[in-house]
Scaffold this motif. Structure first.
Motif, PDB file in Angstrom:
ATOM      1  N   TRP A 188      -0.203  -8.683  -0.673  1.00 19.83           N
ATOM      2  CA  TRP A 188      -0.463  -7.575  -1.587  1.00 19.83           C
ATOM      3  C   TRP A 188       0.758  -6.640  -1.709  1.00 19.83           C
ATOM      4  O   TRP A 188       0.706  -5.648  -2.421  1.00 19.83           O
ATOM      5  CB  TRP A 188      -1.700  -6.787  -1.136  1.00 19.83           C
ATOM      6  CG  TRP A 188      -1.571  -6.189   0.229  1.00 19.83           C
ATOM      7  CD1 TRP A 188      -1.113  -4.944   0.540  1.00 19.83           C
ATOM      8  CD2 TRP A 188      -1.908  -6.808   1.475  1.00 19.83           C
ATOM      9  NE1 TRP A 188      -1.124  -4.757   1.889  1.00 19.83           N
ATOM     10  CE2 TRP A 188      -1.614  -5.874   2.491  1.00 19.83           C
ATOM     11  CE3 TRP A 188      -2.431  -8.050   1.847  1.00 19.83           C
ATOM     12  CZ2 TRP A 188      -1.818  -6.161   3.846  1.00 19.83           C
ATOM     13  CZ3 TRP A 188      -2.635  -8.321   3.195  1.00 19.83           C
ATOM     14  CH2 TRP A 188      -2.343  -7.394   4.179  1.00 19.83           C
ATOM     15  N   THR A 222       3.956   1.070  -7.066  1.00 22.90           N
ATOM     16  CA  THR A 222       4.440   2.276  -6.379  1.00 22.90           C
ATOM     17  C   THR A 222       3.582   3.421  -6.924  1.00 22.90           C
ATOM     18  O   THR A 222       2.553   3.170  -7.553  1.00 22.90           O
ATOM     19  CB  THR A 222       5.924   2.557  -6.716  1.00 22.90           C
ATOM     20  OG1 THR A 222       6.030   2.838  -8.119  1.00 22.90           O
ATOM     21  CG2 THR A 222       6.818   1.389  -6.360  1.00 22.90           C
ATOM     22  N   ASN A 223       4.021   4.620  -6.689  1.00 22.14           N
ATOM     23  CA  ASN A 223       3.340   5.754  -7.318  1.00 22.14           C
ATOM     24  C   ASN A 223       4.323   6.608  -8.104  1.00 22.14           C
ATOM     25  O   ASN A 223       4.067   7.786  -8.353  1.00 22.14           O
ATOM     26  CB  ASN A 223       2.640   6.609  -6.255  1.00 22.14           C
ATOM     27  CG  ASN A 223       1.168   6.265  -6.133  1.00 22.14           C
ATOM     28  OD1 ASN A 223       0.479   6.105  -7.138  1.00 22.14           O
ATOM     29  ND2 ASN A 223       0.669   6.130  -4.923  1.00 22.14           N
ATOM     30  N   ALA A 262      -1.231   4.634   1.294  1.00 19.01           N
ATOM     31  CA  ALA A 262      -0.390   3.864   0.368  1.00 19.01           C
ATOM     32  C   ALA A 262       0.865   3.352   1.058  1.00 19.01           C
ATOM     33  O   ALA A 262       1.294   2.222   0.833  1.00 19.01           O
ATOM     34  CB  ALA A 262      -0.020   4.751  -0.821  1.00 19.01           C
ATOM     35  N   LEU A 304       1.390   2.637   4.235  1.00 20.61           N
ATOM     36  CA  LEU A 304       1.049   1.539   5.147  1.00 20.61           C
ATOM     37  C   LEU A 304       0.764   0.261   4.361  1.00 20.61           C
ATOM     38  O   LEU A 304       1.127  -0.842   4.781  1.00 20.61           O
ATOM     39  CB  LEU A 304      -0.166   1.958   5.975  1.00 20.61           C
ATOM     40  CG  LEU A 304      -0.628   1.091   7.131  1.00 20.61           C
ATOM     41  CD1 LEU A 304      -1.311   1.967   8.185  1.00 20.61           C
ATOM     42  CD2 LEU A 304      -1.597   0.021   6.700  1.00 20.61           C
ATOM     43  N   GLU A 305       0.143   0.450   3.219  1.00 22.57           N
ATOM     44  CA  GLU A 305      -0.243  -0.708   2.413  1.00 22.57           C
ATOM     45  C   GLU A 305       0.978  -1.502   1.929  1.00 22.57           C
ATOM     46  O   GLU A 305       0.997  -2.729   1.987  1.00 22.57           O
ATOM     47  CB  GLU A 305      -1.047  -0.226   1.208  1.00 22.57           C
ATOM     48  CG  GLU A 305      -1.635  -1.349   0.372  1.00 22.57           C
ATOM     49  CD  GLU A 305      -2.467  -0.824  -0.778  1.00 22.57           C
ATOM     50  OE1 GLU A 305      -1.969   0.041  -1.515  1.00 22.57           O
ATOM     51  OE2 GLU A 305      -3.609  -1.276  -0.943  1.00 22.57           O
ATOM     52  N   ALA A 324       5.684   4.800  -2.636  1.00 20.49           N
ATOM     53  CA  ALA A 324       4.233   4.607  -2.636  1.00 20.49           C
ATOM     54  C   ALA A 324       3.460   5.878  -2.312  1.00 20.49           C
ATOM     55  O   ALA A 324       2.358   6.080  -2.832  1.00 20.49           O
ATOM     56  CB  ALA A 324       3.855   3.519  -1.629  1.00 20.49           C
ATOM     57  N   CYS A 325       4.019   6.726  -1.448  1.00 21.02           N
ATOM     58  CA  CYS A 325       3.269   7.913  -1.007  1.00 21.02           C
ATOM     59  C   CYS A 325       2.979   8.820  -2.201  1.00 21.02           C
ATOM     60  O   CYS A 325       3.907   9.327  -2.838  1.00 21.02           O
ATOM     61  CB  CYS A 325       4.057   8.685   0.045  1.00 21.02           C
ATOM     62  SG  CYS A 325       3.245  10.226   0.495  1.00 21.02           S
ATOM     63  N   MET A 348      -3.898   4.622  -5.144  1.00 19.86           N
ATOM     64  CA  MET A 348      -3.231   3.589  -4.351  1.00 19.86           C
ATOM     65  C   MET A 348      -2.253   2.828  -5.251  1.00 19.86           C
ATOM     66  O   MET A 348      -2.586   2.507  -6.404  1.00 19.86           O
ATOM     67  CB  MET A 348      -4.256   2.609  -3.774  1.00 19.86           C
ATOM     68  CG  MET A 348      -5.160   3.229  -2.744  1.00 19.86           C
ATOM     69  SD  MET A 348      -4.246   3.847  -1.320  1.00 19.86           S
ATOM     70  CE  MET A 348      -4.035   2.338  -0.383  1.00 19.86           C
ATOM     71  N   PRO A 349      -1.086   2.466  -4.751  1.00 17.69           N
ATOM     72  CA  PRO A 349      -0.115   1.752  -5.598  1.00 17.69           C
ATOM     73  C   PRO A 349      -0.595   0.362  -6.007  1.00 17.69           C
ATOM     74  O   PRO A 349      -0.196  -0.142  -7.065  1.00 17.69           O
ATOM     75  CB  PRO A 349       1.137   1.655  -4.716  1.00 17.69           C
ATOM     76  CG  PRO A 349       0.686   1.935  -3.335  1.00 17.69           C
ATOM     77  CD  PRO A 349      -0.536   2.774  -3.422  1.00 17.69           C
TER      78      PRO A 349
END
Lengths: 301, 267
Positions: free
Chosen positions: A97, A168-169, B90, B92-93, B124-125, B227-228
């Motif tokens: 994932w 990502t975000n 996120a 950690l994922e 990601a955070c 979540m990403p």
């Protein structure tokens, strides 16, 4: 949200800069040239084999460059192997994932197939004397299997970087699911362009060059459509492009890298013999600017 | 691993006085060096010269000034920000080296010896918490004083907080305390008081949650963190579609002519 278009605006930039831009470019070429070579090997004319050979010859060196760029970009390059082996347990490190995890393995596996095809291409051109190397590419069962598996990994390597950005975000990157698609298609357009340029430089005249040029025009038109769809899918985040990077995207990618080459292809009389070369060069430059605008544009938000 | 009860922070921003004792305690306990060898410049943004959470600042006191034009009316919003130790984390994922782990206290910790500085966690955070520590060259953030927790001690920041704005404890206990405080504030007329991240709706729950009196974005917090991996399946499917289209275009352009050429050779 007080005028803030998305929750992605609260994240921090990762400092992915020029090394990553170049990695995306060379990774796209490595994957793109390989899958185009496979397509030519399977569906092209016998006299187009040198063109496919050229694709394999470009792919592997580009992949090596990609690996070096990726490693150097790490803040702890000596720990690059942590991507593949979990450092605490020495067990294989794999997260299906996480695109970065799958991508690391794909680069390694694709590297093996790309190297085998590279060997066969060298044998084909007489630079490697080992006769078995010729069997590493089609026609033939072993060569066919190598090309099919390698081709699938080539598609993955060409497109996973876009999916990685989407998972990502960060603003722009994660505000659309279309970046992977855009990168796959762009990998095809820049790879076809580079192959055309090198074939022209070698003064090759095989008919496959015209096929490749025609394919590049189709792919470029598709890329333009997907780029527009990508920008629309950003929704309110589209206004992140109201910056210098938006101008770069519009002029460097859309105009210089897409509309001008498409016009040159449809109006072949404009530059005469220079038309195909100019078109390919512009597509290649546009593909680089696309990656630059997307990576650095989001970094700047 | 024996799971202890989930632990975390409850930060009541209404009693924060902006003293930055938490920042100092965090830096001292975790031996985080000063920025630029102590040659820090003033930000010009209120009393906030820390600016943001990063690899050297795992606590950051935010100063939000809300004043009218003539400064006749106004208020300060102060908030000590920190890693949220999300239940669905996120960072950690996406971490491709498993450097980021969940501890027995349900907190999220980056193992510096396993991190190779790829920075995927930074992207990601959703809260912009993580950054590279220039000394170690690895991603770093608040550990919720994992080393202190393992010996039964309280984290340095909450221990140092003089107003109990930062409270440490079990998540269930903290949620109870926080809910009572919200009710108390609302009964006292502060109707804007609410909890940010105290329930499972936000990333499964934030083990470091906040009592706020304005919109999250006013404090620099995302209203809707995600979540990403939400983009993983659609992104992959669209990429596959792209690959299929490119493949078809390639086959279409090479196949007919190749087949025709082979046909001609045979004739």
């Amino acid at each position: 949200m007080n005028g803030i278009p998305s929750s992605t605006y609260f994240t921090a930039p990762p400092d992915w800069g020029w090394l990553i831009v170049f990695y995306f470019f060379f990774g796209g070429l490595a994957g793109g040239c390989y899958f185009i070579a496979v397509l030519i090997d399977f569906f092209g004319r016998p006299e187009d084999r040198p063109l496919a050979r050229l694709g394999y010859l470009i792919s592997f060196p580009c992949l090596i460059i990609s690996g070096i760029l990726l490693t150097v970009d790490l803040y702890r390059p000596e720990r690059f192997w942590h991507m593949l082996i979990e450092s605490n347990t020495l067990q294989p490190m794999f997260k299906y994932w996480s695109p970065m995890s799958v991508g690391s393995w794909s680069l390694l596996i694709f590297g093996i197939f790309s190297f085998l095809s590279f060997l066969s291409a060298l044998a084909d051109s007489g630079r490697v004397t080992w006769s078995g190397a010729r069997r590493l590419r089609p026609p033939g069962t072993i060569g066919g299997i190598i090309s099919i598996i390698g081709g699938l990994f080539a598609f993955y390597v060409a497109g996973y970087t876009g999916v990685l950005l989407a998972v990502t975000n960060r603003p722009i990157w994660s505000d659309s699911p279309l970046l992977g698609m855009l990168f796959v298609i762009s990998a095809a357009s820049i790879s076809a362009a580079l192959m055309i340029l090198l074939a022209e430089r070698n003064r090759w005249t095989m008919p496959g060059i015209a096929d490749l040029h025609r394919m590049d025009v189709w792919v470029l038109a598709l890329e333009l459509i997907v780029l527009i769809a990508f920008l629309i899918s950003l929704g309110p985040v589209f206004r992140a492009w109201f910056s210098v990077w938006g101008v770069v995207l519009l002029l460097g990618v859309v105009v210089l890298g897409m509309l001008v080459p498409l016009s040159l292809s449809w109006r072949r009389q404009w530059l005469g013999g220079l038309n195909a070369t100019a078109t390919a060069a512009l597509v290649l430059i546009g593909g680089f600017i696309l990656r630059m605008a997307i990576v650095l544009g989001a970094e700047a938000v | 691993m024996n799971m202890a009860e989930p632990m975390g922070f409850y930060t009541d921003t209404t009693v924060c006085i902006g003293c930055k004792a938490c920042e100092v305690a965090c830096k001292e306990w975790n031996q985080l060096p000063s920025t630029n060898g102590g040659q820090n410049t003033l930000s010009g943004d209120s009393y906030d010269n820390t600016r943001r959470l990063d690899g050297l600042h795992w606590r950051h006191v935010k100063f939000v000034e809300q004043f009218t034009e003539d400064r006749g009316e106004g208020r300060w919003l102060l908030m000590s920000d920190v890693c949220k130790h999300c239940v669905q984390a996120a960072c950690l994922e996406v971490c491709p080296t498993n450097a980021i782990i969940r501890t027995e206290f349900d907190t999220v910790v980056i193992q510096s010896d396993a991190c190779n500085g790829c920075r995927d966690c930074i992207t990601a955070c959703p809260f912009g918490v993580i950054d590279i520590n220039p000394v170690s060259g690895t991603a770093q953030k608040c550990t919720l004083c994992y080393d202190r927790l393992q010996t039964g001690m309280e984290p340095a920041c909450s221990k140092a907080c003089p107003t109990d704005s930062i409270q440490f404890g079990t998540i269930s206990d903290l949620r109870g305390r926080a809910q009572k405080r919200v009710e108390q504030l609302q009964q006292g007329g502060e109707k804007r008081a609410y909890l940010y991240g105290a329930d499972e709706k936000m990333l499964g729950g934030l083990n470091s949650f906040f009592l706020l009196v304005d919109k999250p974005e006013v404090y620099g917090l995302p209203p809707d963190p995600k979540m990403p991996t939400r983009n993983l399946v659609p992104g992959t499917l669209f990429s596959m579609l792209g690959a299929v289209l490119v493949g078809l275009i390639g086959i279409f352009n090479f196949r007919n002519r190749g087949a025709r050429a082979r046909e001609e050779t045979r004739l």
